[in-house]
Motif scaffolding. Sequence first.
Motif, PDB file in Angstrom:
ATOM      1  N   ASP A 171       0.806  -1.059  -0.232  1.00 12.45           N
ATOM      2  CA  ASP A 171      -0.230   0.207  -0.077  1.00 12.45           C
ATOM      3  C   ASP A 171       0.876   1.179  -0.018  1.00 12.45           C
ATOM      4  OD1 ASP A 171      -1.906   1.866   0.041  1.00 12.45           O
ATOM      5  OD2 ASP A 171      -2.726   1.346   2.016  1.00 12.45           O
ATOM      6  N   PRO A 172       0.875   1.963  -1.021  1.00 10.83           N
ATOM      7  CA  PRO A 172       1.896   3.084  -1.174  1.00 10.83           C
ATOM      8  C   PRO A 172       1.217   4.456  -0.551  1.00 10.83           C
ATOM      9  CG  PRO A 172       0.448   3.156  -3.070  1.00 10.83           C
ATOM     10  CD  PRO A 172       0.004   1.866  -2.273  1.00 10.83           C
ATOM     11  N   HIS A 173       0.501   4.306   0.522  1.00  8.09           N
ATOM     12  CA  HIS A 173       0.001   5.548   1.391  1.00  8.09           C
ATOM     13  C   HIS A 173       0.814   5.568   2.651  1.00  8.09           C
ATOM     14  CE1 HIS A 173      -3.503   4.941  -1.179  1.00  8.09           C
ATOM     15  NE2 HIS A 173      -3.606   6.213  -1.003  1.00  8.09           N
ATOM     16  N   PRO A 229       9.501  18.293  10.640  1.00 12.84           N
ATOM     17  CA  PRO A 229      10.326  18.491  11.946  1.00 12.84           C
ATOM     18  C   PRO A 229       9.462  19.038  13.093  1.00 12.84           C
ATOM     19  CG  PRO A 229      11.453  18.956   9.864  1.00 12.84           C
ATOM     20  CD  PRO A 229      10.173  18.775   9.329  1.00 12.84           C
ATOM     21  N   GLY A 230       9.555  18.585  14.148  1.00 12.46           N
ATOM     22  CA  GLY A 230       8.815  19.094  15.390  1.00 12.46           C
ATOM     23  C   GLY A 230       7.423  18.420  15.524  1.00 12.46           C
ATOM     24  N   GLU A 231       6.918  17.549  14.559  1.00  9.19           N
ATOM     25  CA  GLU A 231       5.834  16.999  14.693  1.00  9.19           C
ATOM     26  C   GLU A 231       5.993  15.380  15.247  1.00  9.19           C
ATOM     27  OE1 GLU A 231       2.796  18.546  11.120  1.00  9.19           O
ATOM     28  OE2 GLU A 231       4.030  16.894  10.648  1.00  9.19           O
ATOM     29  N   ASP A 232       5.217  14.953  16.201  1.00  7.50           N
ATOM     30  CA  ASP A 232       5.218  13.614  16.935  1.00  7.50           C
ATOM     31  C   ASP A 232       4.928  12.704  16.005  1.00  7.50           C
ATOM     32  OD1 ASP A 232       6.302  14.662  19.067  1.00  7.50           O
ATOM     33  OD2 ASP A 232       4.301  14.643  20.144  1.00  7.50           O
ATOM     34  N   ARG A 233       3.679  12.849  15.058  1.00  9.89           N
ATOM     35  CA  ARG A 233       3.202  12.122  14.314  1.00  9.89           C
ATOM     36  C   ARG A 233       2.666  12.706  13.083  1.00  9.89           C
ATOM     37  NH1 ARG A 233      -1.259   7.621  15.966  1.00  9.89           N
ATOM     38  NH2 ARG A 233      -1.787   6.774  14.251  1.00  9.89           N
ATOM     39  N   GLY A 234       2.945  11.864  11.764  1.00  6.62           N
ATOM     40  CA  GLY A 234       2.404  12.864  10.704  1.00  6.62           C
ATOM     41  C   GLY A 234       0.914  12.783  10.504  1.00  6.62           C
ATOM     42  N   GLY A 235       0.582  14.033   9.936  1.00  9.50           N
ATOM     43  CA  GLY A 235      -0.903  14.309   9.917  1.00  9.50           C
ATOM     44  C   GLY A 235      -1.453  14.340   8.478  1.00  9.50           C
ATOM     45  N   ILE A 236      -0.543  14.391   7.417  1.00  8.06           N
ATOM     46  CA  ILE A 236      -0.986  14.675   6.237  1.00  8.06           C
ATOM     47  C   ILE A 236      -0.904  12.991   5.255  1.00  8.06           C
ATOM     48  CG2 ILE A 236      -0.806  15.536   3.892  1.00  8.06           C
ATOM     49  CD1 ILE A 236       0.539  18.008   5.605  1.00  8.06           C
ATOM     50  N   MET A 237      -1.918  12.568   5.035  1.00  8.93           N
ATOM     51  CA  MET A 237      -1.795  11.278   4.340  1.00  8.93           C
ATOM     52  C   MET A 237      -1.653  11.512   2.958  1.00  8.93           C
ATOM     53  SD  MET A 237      -1.949   7.991   4.744  1.00  8.93           S
ATOM     54  CE  MET A 237      -2.599   8.249   6.496  1.00  8.93           C
ATOM     55  N   VAL A 238      -0.563  10.819   2.401  1.00 12.25           N
ATOM     56  CA  VAL A 238      -0.113  11.146   0.800  1.00 12.25           C
ATOM     57  C   VAL A 238       0.007   9.686   0.240  1.00 12.25           C
ATOM     58  CG1 VAL A 238       1.027  13.199   1.404  1.00 12.25           C
ATOM     59  CG2 VAL A 238       2.452  11.200   1.601  1.00 12.25           C
ATOM     60  N   ARG A 239       0.017   9.750  -1.073  1.00 11.54           N
ATOM     61  CA  ARG A 239       0.272   8.593  -1.856  1.00 11.54           C
ATOM     62  C   ARG A 239       1.587   8.848  -2.701  1.00 11.54           C
ATOM     63  NH1 ARG A 239      -0.024   5.509  -6.236  1.00 11.54           N
ATOM     64  NH2 ARG A 239      -1.521   3.720  -6.529  1.00 11.54           N
ATOM     65  N   VAL A 240       2.324   7.690  -2.445  1.00 13.66           N
ATOM     66  CA  VAL A 240       3.869   7.989  -3.012  1.00 13.66           C
ATOM     67  C   VAL A 240       3.967   7.179  -4.132  1.00 13.66           C
ATOM     68  CG1 VAL A 240       5.989   7.464  -2.415  1.00 13.66           C
ATOM     69  CG2 VAL A 240       4.743   8.073  -0.810  1.00 13.66           C
ATOM     70  N   VAL A 241       4.460   7.793  -5.346  1.00 10.86           N
ATOM     71  CA  VAL A 241       4.904   7.239  -6.661  1.00 10.86           C
ATOM     72  C   VAL A 241       6.158   7.349  -6.732  1.00 10.86           C
ATOM     73  CG1 VAL A 241       4.351   6.979  -8.948  1.00 10.86           C
ATOM     74  CG2 VAL A 241       2.282   7.671  -7.497  1.00 10.86           C
ATOM     75  N   GLU A 242       7.093   6.348  -6.901  1.00 15.95           N
ATOM     76  CA  GLU A 242       8.426   6.357  -6.967  1.00 15.95           C
ATOM     77  C   GLU A 242       8.896   6.282  -8.428  1.00 15.95           C
ATOM     78  OE1 GLU A 242      12.546   4.506  -4.857  1.00 15.95           O
ATOM     79  OE2 GLU A 242      10.733   3.323  -4.929  1.00 15.95           O
ATOM     80  N   ALA A 243       9.765   7.294  -8.929  1.00 16.00           N
ATOM     81  CA  ALA A 243      10.439   6.916 -10.178  1.00 16.00           C
ATOM     82  C   ALA A 243      11.289   6.162 -10.303  1.00 16.00           C
ATOM     83  CB  ALA A 243      10.634   8.668 -10.794  1.00 16.00           C
ATOM     84  N   GLY A 244      11.953   5.834 -11.280  1.00 20.42           N
ATOM     85  CA  GLY A 244      13.085   5.033 -11.474  1.00 20.42           C
ATOM     86  C   GLY A 244      14.378   5.601 -10.956  1.00 20.42           C
ATOM     87  N   ASP A 245      14.371   6.940 -10.967  1.00 22.24           N
ATOM     88  CA  ASP A 245      15.687   7.617 -10.446  1.00 22.24           C
ATOM     89  C   ASP A 245      15.804   7.806  -8.937  1.00 22.24           C
ATOM     90  OD1 ASP A 245      13.930   9.606 -10.084  1.00 22.24           O
ATOM     91  OD2 ASP A 245      14.777  11.147 -11.405  1.00 22.24           O
ATOM     92  N   GLY A 246      14.872   7.235  -8.190  1.00 24.47           N
ATOM     93  CA  GLY A 246      14.951   7.205  -6.544  1.00 24.47           C
ATOM     94  C   GLY A 246      14.466   8.506  -6.050  1.00 24.47           C
ATOM     95  N   THR A 247      13.835   9.176  -7.133  1.00 25.95           N
ATOM     96  CA  THR A 247      12.897  10.143  -6.636  1.00 25.95           C
ATOM     97  C   THR A 247      11.326   9.989  -6.645  1.00 25.95           C
ATOM     98  OG1 THR A 247      12.557  11.230  -9.023  1.00 25.95           O
ATOM     99  CG2 THR A 247      14.315  12.120  -7.865  1.00 25.95           C
ATOM    100  N   PHE A 248      10.554  10.546  -5.886  1.00 24.90           N
ATOM    101  CA  PHE A 248       9.106  10.212  -5.796  1.00 24.90           C
ATOM    102  C   PHE A 248       8.239  11.414  -5.931  1.00 24.90           C
ATOM    103  CE2 PHE A 248      11.232   9.036  -1.737  1.00 24.90           C
ATOM    104  CZ  PHE A 248      10.850   9.971  -0.763  1.00 24.90           C
ATOM    105  N   THR A 249       6.916  11.262  -6.183  1.00 26.18           N
ATOM    106  CA  THR A 249       6.015  12.377  -5.981  1.00 26.18           C
ATOM    107  C   THR A 249       4.946  12.066  -4.922  1.00 26.18           C
ATOM    108  OG1 THR A 249       4.552  11.422  -7.752  1.00 26.18           O
ATOM    109  CG2 THR A 249       6.000  13.198  -8.404  1.00 26.18           C
ATOM    110  N   LEU A 250       4.657  12.896  -4.081  1.00 31.87           N
ATOM    111  CA  LEU A 250       3.610  12.693  -3.350  1.00 31.87           C
ATOM    112  C   LEU A 250       2.334  13.512  -3.405  1.00 31.87           C
ATOM    113  CD1 LEU A 250       6.385  13.814  -0.585  1.00 31.87           C
ATOM    114  CD2 LEU A 250       5.373  11.391  -0.654  1.00 31.87           C
ATOM    115  N   THR A 251       1.149  12.895  -3.485  1.00 29.71           N
ATOM    116  CA  THR A 251      -0.226  13.600  -3.610  1.00 29.71           C
ATOM    117  C   THR A 251      -0.909  13.210  -2.586  1.00 29.71           C
ATOM    118  OG1 THR A 251      -0.758  11.724  -4.748  1.00 29.71           O
ATOM    119  CG2 THR A 251       0.107  13.279  -6.018  1.00 29.71           C
TER     120      THR A 251
END
Length: 108
Positions: free
Chosen positions: A62-64, A70-92
């Motif tokens: 599941d790519p979510h 920094p400074g947040e104890d726990r993440g609050g924004i749910m994102v979908r991650v799509v990884e490119a072949g070059d090691g970078t990714f986009t977050l939506t």
Amino acid sequence: MDQFVGEGRLEWWANQSICLEVYDIDITVAVDAVGQWRATGRHANALDAIQRESWDFLMEMDPHFSLAFPGEDRGGIMVRVVEAGDGTFTLTEAPDWDGSVNVTFDLT
């Protein structure tokens, strides 16, 4: 257009109590005039073989991820991650994601 360039982390939560993995990332977030945002990133540190295997497993399952800054104890924004072949990714942003996923394991 507003922009943030800095550090963040992706957290993969199995449920509300169990975080299976945390990945430090370098991230660039751009927000346009109507509040829509786009983000790109990459792992802050190269993943070793075990971390890469874990990342690939979680992405396939599941790519979510929960995105934290920094400074947040726990993440609050749910994102979908799509990884490119070059090691970078986009977050939506995935505000409608309900936390459910169907996973089938072949144990043969």
